[in-house]
Each structure stands twice: as structure tokens, then as C-alpha cells.
Design a protein around this motif. Structure first.
Motif, short mmCIF file in Angstrom:
data_model
loop_
_atom_site.label_atom_id
_atom_site.label_comp_id
_atom_site.label_asym_id
_atom_site.label_seq_id
_atom_site.Cartn_x
_atom_site.Cartn_y
_atom_site.Cartn_z
N THR A 1 0.83 -1.20 0.00
CA THR A 1 0.00 0.00 0.00
C THR A 1 0.87 1.26 0.00
O THR A 1 0.58 2.23 -0.72
CB THR A 1 -0.92 0.00 1.23
OG1 THR A 1 -1.76 -1.15 1.18
CG2 THR A 1 -1.79 1.26 1.26
N ALA A 2 1.93 1.23 0.78
CA ALA A 2 2.82 2.40 0.84
C ALA A 2 3.46 2.67 -0.52
O ALA A 2 3.53 3.82 -0.97
CB ALA A 2 3.90 2.16 1.89
N ARG B 1 -2.57 -7.49 -7.98
CA ARG B 1 -3.70 -8.06 -7.23
C ARG B 1 -4.36 -7.01 -6.35
O ARG B 1 -5.55 -7.10 -6.05
CB ARG B 1 -3.24 -9.24 -6.37
CG ARG B 1 -2.78 -10.45 -7.16
CD ARG B 1 -2.66 -11.68 -6.27
NE ARG B 1 -1.87 -11.42 -5.07
CZ ARG B 1 -0.56 -11.58 -4.99
NH1 ARG B 1 0.12 -11.99 -6.05
NH2 ARG B 1 0.09 -11.34 -3.87
N ALA B 2 -3.58 -6.03 -5.92
CA ALA B 2 -4.11 -4.99 -5.04
C ALA B 2 -4.90 -3.95 -5.81
O ALA B 2 -5.97 -3.52 -5.36
CB ALA B 2 -2.96 -4.32 -4.28
N SER C 1 14.47 3.92 0.03
CA SER C 1 13.31 3.12 0.42
C SER C 1 12.44 3.85 1.43
O SER C 1 11.22 3.69 1.44
CB SER C 1 13.76 1.77 1.00
OG SER C 1 14.63 1.98 2.12
N GLY C 2 13.03 4.71 2.26
CA GLY C 2 12.24 5.46 3.23
C GLY C 2 11.29 6.43 2.57
O GLY C 2 10.27 6.81 3.16
N ALA C 3 11.61 6.87 1.36
CA ALA C 3 10.75 7.84 0.67
C ALA C 3 9.38 7.25 0.37
O ALA C 3 8.38 7.98 0.32
CB ALA C 3 11.42 8.32 -0.61
N TYR C 4 9.32 5.95 0.14
CA TYR C 4 8.02 5.32 -0.13
C TYR C 4 7.58 4.39 1.00
O TYR C 4 6.80 3.47 0.80
CB TYR C 4 8.02 4.58 -1.48
CG TYR C 4 9.23 3.70 -1.75
CD1 TYR C 4 9.24 2.36 -1.38
CD2 TYR C 4 10.34 4.21 -2.41
CE1 TYR C 4 10.32 1.55 -1.65
CE2 TYR C 4 11.45 3.40 -2.67
CZ TYR C 4 11.42 2.08 -2.30
OH TYR C 4 12.51 1.27 -2.56
N GLY C 5 8.08 4.67 2.20
CA GLY C 5 7.55 4.04 3.39
C GLY C 5 8.08 2.67 3.72
O GLY C 5 7.52 1.97 4.56
N TRP C 6 9.19 2.26 3.10
CA TRP C 6 9.78 0.96 3.41
C TRP C 6 10.96 1.17 4.36
O TRP C 6 11.84 1.99 4.10
CB TRP C 6 10.27 0.27 2.15
CG TRP C 6 9.16 -0.25 1.26
CD1 TRP C 6 7.84 0.03 1.35
CD2 TRP C 6 9.31 -1.12 0.15
NE1 TRP C 6 7.14 -0.61 0.37
CE2 TRP C 6 8.02 -1.33 -0.39
CE3 TRP C 6 10.40 -1.75 -0.47
CZ2 TRP C 6 7.79 -2.14 -1.51
CZ3 TRP C 6 10.18 -2.56 -1.57
CH2 TRP C 6 8.89 -2.76 -2.08
N ARG C 7 11.00 0.41 5.42
CA ARG C 7 12.11 0.51 6.36
C ARG C 7 13.37 -0.12 5.79
O ARG C 7 14.47 0.32 6.07
CB ARG C 7 11.73 -0.14 7.68
CG ARG C 7 10.60 0.56 8.41
CD ARG C 7 10.32 -0.11 9.75
NE ARG C 7 9.26 0.57 10.49
CZ ARG C 7 8.80 0.18 11.67
NH1 ARG C 7 9.31 -0.89 12.27
NH2 ARG C 7 7.83 0.85 12.26
N THR C 8 13.19 -1.17 5.01
CA THR C 8 14.32 -1.82 4.36
C THR C 8 13.97 -2.06 2.89
O THR C 8 12.80 -2.20 2.53
CB THR C 8 14.64 -3.18 5.02
OG1 THR C 8 13.48 -4.03 4.94
CG2 THR C 8 15.02 -2.99 6.48
N ARG C 9 14.99 -2.13 2.05
CA ARG C 9 14.76 -2.36 0.63
C ARG C 9 14.37 -3.81 0.35
O ARG C 9 13.64 -4.09 -0.58
CB ARG C 9 16.01 -2.01 -0.16
CG ARG C 9 16.36 -0.53 -0.18
CD ARG C 9 17.40 -0.24 -1.26
NE ARG C 9 18.59 -1.06 -1.11
CZ ARG C 9 19.68 -0.68 -0.45
NH1 ARG C 9 19.71 0.50 0.15
NH2 ARG C 9 20.74 -1.46 -0.37
N GLY C 10 14.88 -4.73 1.14
CA GLY C 10 14.62 -6.13 0.87
C GLY C 10 15.26 -6.56 -0.44
O GLY C 10 16.43 -6.26 -0.71
N ASN C 11 14.49 -7.23 -1.27
CA ASN C 11 14.99 -7.74 -2.54
C ASN C 11 14.73 -6.79 -3.71
O ASN C 11 14.95 -7.16 -4.87
CB ASN C 11 14.36 -9.10 -2.85
CG ASN C 11 14.72 -10.14 -1.82
OD1 ASN C 11 15.86 -10.23 -1.39
ND2 ASN C 11 13.74 -10.95 -1.41
#
Length: 634
Positions: free
Chosen positions: A524-525, A554-555, A614-624
Motif C-alpha cells: 500500500t505504501a 492483485r491490489a 526506500s524510506g521515501a516510499y515508506g519501506w524501512r528496508t529495501r529487501g529484494n
């Protein structure tokens, strides 16, 4: 249970029916038949539709279903996103009912899965009807029960995978062929070709596996002259070919600019998708036959192959509970009916279903890998042979003589085989104990009953024996209603088998199943960020392969450019095409992942676009994943 009518006797001692007789008039049902069938269909509906709001939505197919429900272009061509930039790596026919259901009822998980429930219940009803016309009401009831409680069937009918539609359409084709041979009419044979052609639209070349069996059965049993029979078969074959290739032909003649790029191909040719990517490459080490791109490990699973695959630890409990009975019935029937006329319809039925079983088992064994759910197409054949076999042995039992021992022996064999299949896990050991008790009671009653026993004792013993054979597979089937015993949404299975189940035991906090219109906080973020920064671009996002796009599609039904298709190896778009889309302000953001192969297009993105924190779009970590902003290139 009513006795099998003399005219339908399946033993060799009773009066023989005139095998050349052709009739299309169904027998009036006995009083017990309608309520018995209604009960079976009710149980099937309950099993397949239980907790449908949390059905096993295939992540990839689920994304396409939502897109197809909102765009006619995506609907007809099987576009993965609403813009129809690239197709699925399958033909779209199997997903048209799902997309219509989502269009009618909204983007809900249960709406996408509902057509598969209906297809599963219709398959049970249709098999009952076909087997009844072939071997009588007793055989039909056993076949319907066996199919209903086949574990892989229950697991699959609660998922959004094409094999449910494939199985239904092939069963319809078998019924049409049976009717054509029985009545001597041409129209049912033509309809057989139509049904096989439609089945091709759901699973491509797999639908054609039954054609050699159908041709042999019709050639042997039809009452026409050999030359006339051959001409009719050629006409039906032409219909099959025309219906099968209709979508691919339409897509092929449509200009490339007016349709999506065909996934799984290096030449944008739909026939390469069908005969290369989903055909020859399944049986060769070279995954690039006929213009196909090579598959991923997920699409070319290396397990479940070889001549013992149907009875291995994972596949066996899904499909093989009645396999020994089915093989025994087919072989015995062909031997016992050897003296009948060539067109003997009873023998033809055993040849039809036995051939169906044999040819699929052979092809699966020599392929380069199979998902467990592929074997669901064997379930109708095994169920029909089990029902016809028990009817055959029951008729021999009622006729007396040494052959009367075949019925209790078949019951004991089937329950003993359940000990073998369930043994590695002892998953339903309590049910297995009851099955053994029921089998002993049933076999003892039948063994020592004979002509001097009361009909009530014989019927009770037979009912106990049939219950014994069904108890254990039913336990495995019901287990799939619990997500812990349902396998992955990409490969449904029942019971405590497979890598997914064992991973769940050690990691109980595994990610939730894919669902429609229920994005995670993380998704969603990202979607909110992309929508907020969209400035009229055609595509909300481009992704590296389908894997990063699936959950977002799907969302929300949004236009997204899926670079590389399902595997990430399809050469679309090229680096110049991608650069042109960005330069003309039709695309700004690109989501890349190291989990999919690098292509010229992804290399271009990394060298020309700026990575977004990644913080700009609300993710704490980039992950994969890594999000890139290509606006500066515009």
C-alpha cells in the motif's frame, strides 16, 4: 443398493446384451439414485467451497485475473496488466470464467475461486452421468464418490489453476465420444472435438493426450464401416484442430502493435508459446525450442517424474488410493470381455478410461518434471475404473462361481494399499484402523455370504467394504481445508507432504496467502507513493519480471509494464523501447530485483535512472527490491 440389472451384467456368466444395439434413451433412475447423487454433490460443494474467502489464489494468475476483469484487451489476449503490455505465459481460456466472476462480483478472493468450485462440482455430476450410461447406477455412484474424495481434486478445486477447467472439458469430451459410439450419430463425435478444442484453450497440448485413445476406442466400437468411421474421425479431428488453434491464430494475425507481446517467446509468436515454451521444452534439456525462452525452476520443476512418480511419497497420497483397483479392473475387464463382439460398449468403457490413465501416466513419467496437481486429470479415469471395476466384480459375485471372490479381494487390496500410502506419515492412522475393521467385516460378509446369505447382509457387507476404501483418502482430502495441509497456492496438495508443509512446520509465521484487493502495508505504501507522483504517464510502474508486479496488480488494477514476462527472460521490452517510453513520458518508475535475471533493459535502468531511497516510499528496508526514478531521462 439395488442390484445391477441383468441387461447391464458385467460378468461373463449372465445373459449378454446385444452389443450392436444403439440407444440414446436413459434408464429410469431407481428411487435411491436422486437422493444419493444429491448427497454426493452436496458433499463436493461443501469441500470445494469451504472458507472460499481464503482460497488458494495463484499469485501470478490472480494478478492477471484482476487485470482481465477490467480491460477487454487484457481479457481477450490474457494480458497480465490492464494495459495488456504482455500476455500470461499460458493461453487465457482457463481464466476467462474467473475474470467474468471478478467483473460481476468485484475483486474478491472468493469471486476469483468460485468458477473452479463450479467446475469441480460439474465434473463430479458429469462423470456420474457418463459412468451411469456406461456401467450402471452402482458404478456411477462409486465413481462420483471416488472423484469427490480424491485429495488432489479437493485441493485443486479450491485454487485458481487451469487444471480444473481442463478436467471438466475432457470429461465432457469422453462423454460425447461414448455417446457417439453408443448411438452411431455424428453430432456427439463433433462435440467431442469441440470439447477437446476448448480444453486445449485451458492447458494447450495436454488436452490432446486423450486423442489417440479416443480415436482407437471409436474406431473399434463404432457400428459403422471402418472407412466411414475413419472419415468421421478425420472430421472430428479437423474440428478439434480448428477450435484448439483459434485463439493462437487470431493473436498471430493481429498486428503486434495492436496486441500484447506474447510471453515465453523470443519472437512474439503465439504458436511458439503453445508448441515451444509449453510444449517441446517440457521434454527436452533445450528450453528454447520453436522460439521459446527458457523456463525458471518454478515453471520447470525437476521433481515428480520417472515411472514411479504416481506412487511416490508426495504424489501417491494425492491421487493413487484407487490406482491398484483401477488397473486391476481395466485388465480384468479386457480379459473377461475378450469373447464379446468388437463393439461391446462395456469393454469399450474400460478401454477408454484405462487408456486415459495409461497415456497420462506415461507422459508425466517421461517429462522433465511435474507439479503434483498435474495428476488431477487422472482422477476421473481412476474414479470411473474404480466404479466400473466394483460393478464388474459385484456382477461376478452375484453370478456365483469362483469369480465371486474377486469383489471382497478387491476391497481388501484397496485398503491394504492405503496402509502403504499412509504408512510413511500415519497421518490418518485412526481412520486407517476403522478402514481395516470395515474392510474385514465387509470382506468376511461377502466371502461367506454367497447365494445363501440374505440380501440385507450382502448389501451391508458391500457398504462396509466401500466405506473402508473411502475413509483414508477422505481424511487426506478434508485435511486440505486447513491451510497447514493445503500446500502452496502455486502448487496445491493435501496432507503433510511437500516442501511447503515442512517449511511451515519450522516457520509458522510464513507469509500469508495471496489474495485479491488485500494489499499488505508495504504494498500500500509503494502504491500510494507511485500514484501520488504520477504525472500522466501511461504506466504506473515497470517491474523486472512478473514477480515484483504480481502483488501490486492483485491490489489494484493498474497499467504496469512487466519487463521480461513471467520468467524475466522474455526479450520485451528492449533497451531502446524502454528508453523511448521514458523519453516520451509514458513511464517514470522502474522496480528491479536481484531475484530475476539481468537483461539489457534492466542494465539500461541502472545506468540511466536514479535509485529512490526506500524510506521515501515508506519501506524501512529495501529487501529484494530497488525502485528507480527515470524522470531525469525525460
Amino acid at each position: 443398493m439395488a442390484a445391477i440389472p441383468t441387461a447391464r451384467s458385467t460378468g461373463s456368466h449372465g445373459p449378454r446384451r446385444e452389443s450392436h444395439r444403439r440407444t440414446d434413451r436413459p434408464e429410469a433412475p431407481a428411487r435411491w439414485e436422486p437422493p444419493a447423487l444429491a448427497a454426493v454433490l452436496g458433499v463436493a460443494t461443501l469441500l470445494y467451497a469451504w472458507d472460499l474467502g481464503h482460497a488458494a489464489i495463484h499469485p501470478y494468475y490472480g494478478a492477471a485475473i484482476r487485470s482481465m476483469a477490467t480491460s477487454w484487451r487484457a481479457f481477450f489476449f490474457g494480458g497480465l496488466d490492464t494495459s495488456g503490455s504482455i500476455t500470461l505465459d499460458k493461453l487465457p481460456g482457463a481464466f476467462w470464467p474467473d475474470a467474468v466472476s471478478v467483473w460481476l462480483f468485484g475483486p474478491h478472493t472468493w469471486a476469483a475461486a468460485l468458477p473452479h468450485v463450479i467446475e469441480g462440482v460439474l465434473t463430479v455430476w458429469l462423470l456420474h452421468r457418463i459412468v451411469r450410461a456406461w456401467a450402471g447406477p452402482f458404478a456411477a455412484l462409486i465413481a462420483a464418490l471416488t472423484l469427490t474424495f480424491t485429495p488432489v481434486t479437493v485441493a485443486l478445486n479450491r485454487a485458481t489453476i487451469p487444471d480444473t477447467a481442463l478436467t471438466l472439458l475432457l470429461v465432457a469430451a469422453a462423454g460425447a465420444l461414448q455417446k457417439a459410439a453408443r448411438t452411431g450419430r455424428l453430432l456427439p463425435l463433433i462435440m467431442c472435438g469441440v470439447w477437446v478444442g476448448l480444453a486445449f484453450q485451458t492447458k494447450m497440448l495436454q488436452a490432446w493426450l486423450v486423442l489417440p485413445v479416443f480415436a482407437v476406442v471409436y474406431q473399434l466400437t463404432a457400428g459403422n464401416s471402418p472407412l466411414r468411421t475413419a472419415r468421421r474421425l478425420l472430421l472430428s479431428g479437423a474440428v478439434t484442430l480448428a477450435v484448439s488453434c483459434s485463439w493462437a491464430l487470431i493473436a498471430w494475425v493481429t498486428p503486434a502493435d495492436n496486441r500484447p507481446y506474447v510471453d515465453g517467446t523470443s519472437n512474439n509468436n503465439p504458436f511458439s508459446l503453445v508448441f515451444g515454451y509449453n510444449g517441446i521444452s517440457r521434454f527436452s534439456d533445450d528450453g528454447t525450442a520453436f522460439g521459446a525462452v527458457s523456463g525458471t525452476a518454478a515453471s520447470r520443476t525437476s521433481g515428480n517424474t520417472g515411472w514411479g512418480m504416481l506412487v511416490n511419497h508426495t504424489v501417491g497420497p494425492q491421487i493413487a488410493w484407487f490406482l491398484p483397483l483401477a488397473v486391476l479392473a481395466a485388465v480384468t475387464a479386457l480379459i473377461w470381455r475378450a469373447g464379446e463382439p468388437r463393439s461391446d460398449p462395456l469393454r469399450a468403457g474400460f478401454l477408454l478410461w484405462g487408456g486415459w490413465l495409461a497415456i497420462h501416466a506415461a507422459v508425466f513419467s517421461v517429462s522433465n518434471g511435474n507439479h503434483v496437481y498435474y495428476t488431477a486429470v487422472l482422477a476421473p479415469a481412476i474414479a470411473a475404473l474404480a466404479g466400473g471395476g466394483l460393478a464388474l466384480f459385484r456382477s461376478a459375485y452375484e453370478s456365483g462361481g469362483r469369480r465371486r471372490l474377486w469383489l471382497p479381494s478387491a476391497i481388501v487390496l484397496t485398503v491394504a494399499w492405503a496402509l502403504v500410502l499412509d504408512g510413511p506419515t500415519w497421518f490418518v492412522s485412526r481412520l486407517l484402523a476403522f478402514a481395516v475393521i470395515f474392510a474385514v467385516c465387509g470382506a468376511f460378509g461377502l466371502w461367506h455370504g454367497g447365494s445363501r446369505a440374505s440380501p440385507r447382509l450382502v448389501r451391508g457387507s458391500l457398504a462396509a467394504g466401500i466405506a473402508a476404501t473411502l475413509l483414508v483418502p477422505a481424511g487426506w482430502a478434508v485435511s486440505s481445508l486447513d491451510p497447514r495441509y493445503a500446500g502452496a497456492s502455486t502448487s496445491p496438495t493435501a496432507g503433510p507432504v511437500g516442501e511447503v508443509h515442512h517449511r511451515a512446520l519450522h516457520h509458522p509465521s510464513a507469509p500469508r496467502r495471496a489474495e485479491l484487493d488485500r494489499p499488505s502495508t508495504r504494498d500500500t505504501a509503494l502504491l500510494d507513493y507511485l500514484i501520488a507522483h504520477r504525472r500522466g504517464e501511461k504506466y504506473l510502474l515497470a517491474t523486472q519480471a512478473a514477480y515484483p508486479a504480481e502483488r501490486l496488480l492483485r491490489a489494484q488494477a493498474q497499467p504496469m509494464l512487466v519487463m521480461g514476462g513471467f520468467t524475466g527472460k522474455t526479450p520485451f521490452p528492449s533497451a531502446p523501447q524502454l528508453g523511448n517510453l521514458i523519453a516520451t513520458h509514458r513511464l517514470r518508475y522502474v522496480l528491479l530485483t536481484h531475484l530475476r535475471p539481468t537483461t539489457p533493459a534492466t542494465t539500461w535502468v541502472k545506468s540511466h535512472c536514479e535509485r529512490v531511497r526506500s524510506g521515501a516510499y515508506g519501506w524501512r528496508t529495501r529487501g529484494n527490491f530497488g525502485l528507480y526514478d527515470c524522470r531525469a531521462q525525460g
